[in-house]
Scaffold this motif. Sequence first.
Motif, PDB file in Angstrom:
ATOM      1  N   HIS A  66     -42.052   9.604  62.162  1.00 14.14           N
ATOM      2  CA  HIS A  66     -40.970   9.096  63.011  1.00 14.14           C
ATOM      3  C   HIS A  66     -40.738   7.646  62.622  1.00 14.14           C
ATOM      4  N   LEU A  67     -39.697   7.427  61.804  1.00 12.47           N
ATOM      5  CA  LEU A  67     -39.467   6.085  61.265  1.00 12.47           C
ATOM      6  C   LEU A  67     -38.689   5.216  62.246  1.00 12.47           C
ATOM      7  N   SER A  82     -45.780  10.574  50.366  1.00 14.30           N
ATOM      8  CA  SER A  82     -47.066  10.482  51.059  1.00 14.30           C
ATOM      9  C   SER A  82     -47.442  11.804  51.723  1.00 14.30           C
ATOM     10  N   GLY A  83     -46.481  12.756  51.745  1.00 13.84           N
ATOM     11  CA  GLY A  83     -46.825  14.078  52.267  1.00 13.84           C
ATOM     12  C   GLY A  83     -46.281  14.385  53.652  1.00 13.84           C
ATOM     13  N   SER A  84     -45.295  13.597  54.107  1.00 19.90           N
ATOM     14  CA  SER A  84     -44.637  13.929  55.382  1.00 19.90           C
ATOM     15  C   SER A  84     -43.853  15.224  55.184  1.00 19.90           C
ATOM     16  N   ASP A  85     -43.767  16.052  56.210  1.00 23.87           N
ATOM     17  CA  ASP A  85     -42.980  17.278  56.131  1.00 23.87           C
ATOM     18  C   ASP A  85     -41.616  17.092  56.787  1.00 23.87           C
ATOM     19  N   ILE A  86     -41.626  16.376  57.900  1.00 26.36           N
ATOM     20  CA  ILE A  86     -40.399  16.090  58.645  1.00 26.36           C
ATOM     21  C   ILE A  86     -40.264  14.562  58.647  1.00 26.36           C
ATOM     22  N   ILE A  87     -39.053  14.078  58.366  1.00 27.42           N
ATOM     23  CA  ILE A  87     -38.848  12.633  58.385  1.00 27.42           C
ATOM     24  C   ILE A  87     -37.664  12.341  59.302  1.00 27.42           C
ATOM     25  N   SER A  88     -37.916  11.600  60.388  1.00 25.36           N
ATOM     26  CA  SER A  88     -36.806  11.234  61.265  1.00 25.36           C
ATOM     27  C   SER A  88     -36.496   9.758  61.108  1.00 25.36           C
ATOM     28  N   PHE A  89     -35.207   9.455  61.231  1.00 28.21           N
ATOM     29  CA  PHE A  89     -34.770   8.062  61.184  1.00 28.21           C
ATOM     30  C   PHE A  89     -33.875   7.803  62.387  1.00 28.21           C
ATOM     31  N   HIS A  90     -33.798   6.560  62.801  1.00 30.18           N
ATOM     32  CA  HIS A  90     -32.963   6.201  63.946  1.00 30.18           C
ATOM     33  C   HIS A  90     -31.547   5.862  63.509  1.00 30.18           C
ATOM     34  N   VAL A  91     -30.556   6.473  64.159  1.00 32.31           N
ATOM     35  CA  VAL A  91     -29.174   6.128  63.808  1.00 32.31           C
ATOM     36  C   VAL A  91     -28.866   4.663  64.145  1.00 32.31           C
ATOM     37  N   GLU A  92     -29.566   4.121  65.145  1.00 28.74           N
ATOM     38  CA  GLU A  92     -29.298   2.719  65.534  1.00 28.74           C
ATOM     39  C   GLU A  92     -29.676   1.753  64.412  1.00 28.74           C
ATOM     40  N   LYS A 110     -28.999  13.704  53.106  1.00 29.78           N
ATOM     41  CA  LYS A 110     -28.984  14.326  51.765  1.00 29.78           C
ATOM     42  C   LYS A 110     -30.202  13.908  50.959  1.00 29.78           C
ATOM     43  N   LYS A 111     -30.519  12.625  51.046  1.00 31.48           N
ATOM     44  CA  LYS A 111     -31.645  12.094  50.277  1.00 31.48           C
ATOM     45  C   LYS A 111     -32.953  12.773  50.704  1.00 31.48           C
ATOM     46  N   ILE A 112     -33.136  12.915  52.004  1.00 31.85           N
ATOM     47  CA  ILE A 112     -34.371  13.539  52.505  1.00 31.85           C
ATOM     48  C   ILE A 112     -34.438  15.011  52.077  1.00 31.85           C
ATOM     49  N   LYS A 113     -33.294  15.686  52.122  1.00 34.54           N
ATOM     50  CA  LYS A 113     -33.273  17.092  51.691  1.00 34.54           C
ATOM     51  C   LYS A 113     -33.586  17.210  50.211  1.00 34.54           C
ATOM     52  N   ARG A 114     -33.038  16.281  49.421  1.00 37.03           N
ATOM     53  CA  ARG A 114     -33.303  16.294  47.979  1.00 37.03           C
ATOM     54  C   ARG A 114     -34.792  16.099  47.685  1.00 37.03           C
ATOM     55  N   LEU A 115     -35.472  15.417  48.572  1.00 37.76           N
ATOM     56  CA  LEU A 115     -36.914  15.203  48.414  1.00 37.76           C
ATOM     57  C   LEU A 115     -37.708  16.402  48.953  1.00 37.76           C
ATOM     58  N   ASN A 116     -36.956  17.459  49.315  1.00 39.04           N
ATOM     59  CA  ASN A 116     -37.553  18.688  49.844  1.00 39.04           C
ATOM     60  C   ASN A 116     -38.290  18.504  51.164  1.00 39.04           C
ATOM     61  N   LYS A 117     -37.761  17.618  51.981  1.00 38.90           N
ATOM     62  CA  LYS A 117     -38.338  17.384  53.306  1.00 38.90           C
ATOM     63  C   LYS A 117     -37.290  17.711  54.359  1.00 38.90           C
ATOM     64  N   ARG A 118     -37.764  17.870  55.578  1.00 36.67           N
ATOM     65  CA  ARG A 118     -36.863  18.238  56.656  1.00 36.67           C
ATOM     66  C   ARG A 118     -36.375  16.970  57.364  1.00 36.67           C
ATOM     67  N   PRO A 119     -35.056  16.672  57.312  1.00 34.79           N
ATOM     68  CA  PRO A 119     -34.562  15.470  57.976  1.00 34.79           C
ATOM     69  C   PRO A 119     -34.373  15.686  59.478  1.00 34.79           C
ATOM     70  N   LYS A 138     -25.738  19.169  60.023  1.00 36.60           N
ATOM     71  CA  LYS A 138     -26.483  18.848  58.796  1.00 36.60           C
ATOM     72  C   LYS A 138     -27.991  18.797  59.002  1.00 36.60           C
ATOM     73  N   VAL A 139     -28.431  18.853  60.243  1.00 32.87           N
ATOM     74  CA  VAL A 139     -29.876  18.805  60.523  1.00 32.87           C
ATOM     75  C   VAL A 139     -30.250  19.929  61.476  1.00 32.87           C
ATOM     76  N   ASP A 140     -31.535  20.257  61.500  1.00 37.88           N
ATOM     77  CA  ASP A 140     -31.975  21.257  62.469  1.00 37.88           C
ATOM     78  C   ASP A 140     -33.060  20.711  63.393  1.00 37.88           C
ATOM     79  N   TRP A 141     -33.137  19.365  63.458  1.00 38.29           N
ATOM     80  CA  TRP A 141     -34.142  18.741  64.334  1.00 38.29           C
ATOM     81  C   TRP A 141     -33.575  17.412  64.833  1.00 38.29           C
ATOM     82  N   VAL A 142     -33.563  17.216  66.146  1.00 35.94           N
ATOM     83  CA  VAL A 142     -33.128  15.940  66.728  1.00 35.94           C
ATOM     84  C   VAL A 142     -34.218  15.448  67.655  1.00 35.94           C
ATOM     85  N   LEU A 143     -34.510  14.154  67.564  1.00 33.67           N
ATOM     86  CA  LEU A 143     -35.524  13.550  68.429  1.00 33.67           C
ATOM     87  C   LEU A 143     -34.832  12.641  69.448  1.00 33.67           C
ATOM     88  N   ILE A 144     -35.019  12.929  70.714  1.00 30.94           N
ATOM     89  CA  ILE A 144     -34.461  12.088  71.774  1.00 30.94           C
ATOM     90  C   ILE A 144     -35.590  11.244  72.357  1.00 30.94           C
TER      91      ILE A 144
END
Length: 220
Positions: A66-67, A82-92, A110-119, A138-144
């Motif tokens: 959770h970035l 580093s081996g993360s499977d899911i990478i979240s970023f904040h729109v803010e 797109k970049k995260i998908k290209r790295l074969n990770k779940r954005p 474009k994503v299948d995971w949202v963090l609130i």
Amino acid sequence: MKIKVGPSILACDFANIESEIKRVKDAGADFLHVDVMDGHFVPNITIGPGVVAAIRKKTDLLIHSHLMIENPEDYVEAFAKSGSDIISFHVEALGRTRNGRLKKANLLIKKIKRLNKRPAIAINPSTPIADIKGLLDKVDWVLIMSVNPGFGGQEFISAVLPKIFELRNIFEGDIEVDGGITDNTAKDVIRRGANVLAAGSYIFKAHDMKEAIRRLKEDE
Ligand code: DX5
Ligand code: ZN
């Protein structure tokens, strides 16, 4: 929907991280929630990609990084490697104007998908769902976030509950809620449509971790 629980290792005993990770796995964790803070996007500094790589060597649990950082586009590659499977970023963290944000978010996804990770897209308590509507296909995971990001152990902000419901009505993917999750608040967020819970203090401070995780999933 099946409930998934990701212990936030921010609340673990860092001097014994290997045994802490084993403990959450044995207690029924579905993934690890790793809070990455840079001292800019949030007023705290925590974990970098080197620590994620060290954790990766010790567990086969999925790792969600959770970035909570500025310029996430500069770091997703390191967190992927580093081996993360899911990478979240904040729109803010992606600038001010909504269109500029959306453009940047698209590139980052797109970049995260290209790295074969779940954005995954993360939003602060005050950010409306409208701000991310254009990204939901474009994503299948949202963090609130249900606390203002930066620290563990804060009190759940119940004003975010309508947002969970609003999102569930238009989004079929995973909805994770993060911050102040306990057995009580878990029921509230699950009822609104969340199916993924990140919890730090509640799990790591529990006398019986297995029972704590079982309780979080109780509304299944
Ligand atoms: C807050 C972090 C959360 C936090 C949750 O900035 O993103 O993941 O560790 O901790 P608790 O469950 O203690 O609120
Ligand atoms: Zn988090």
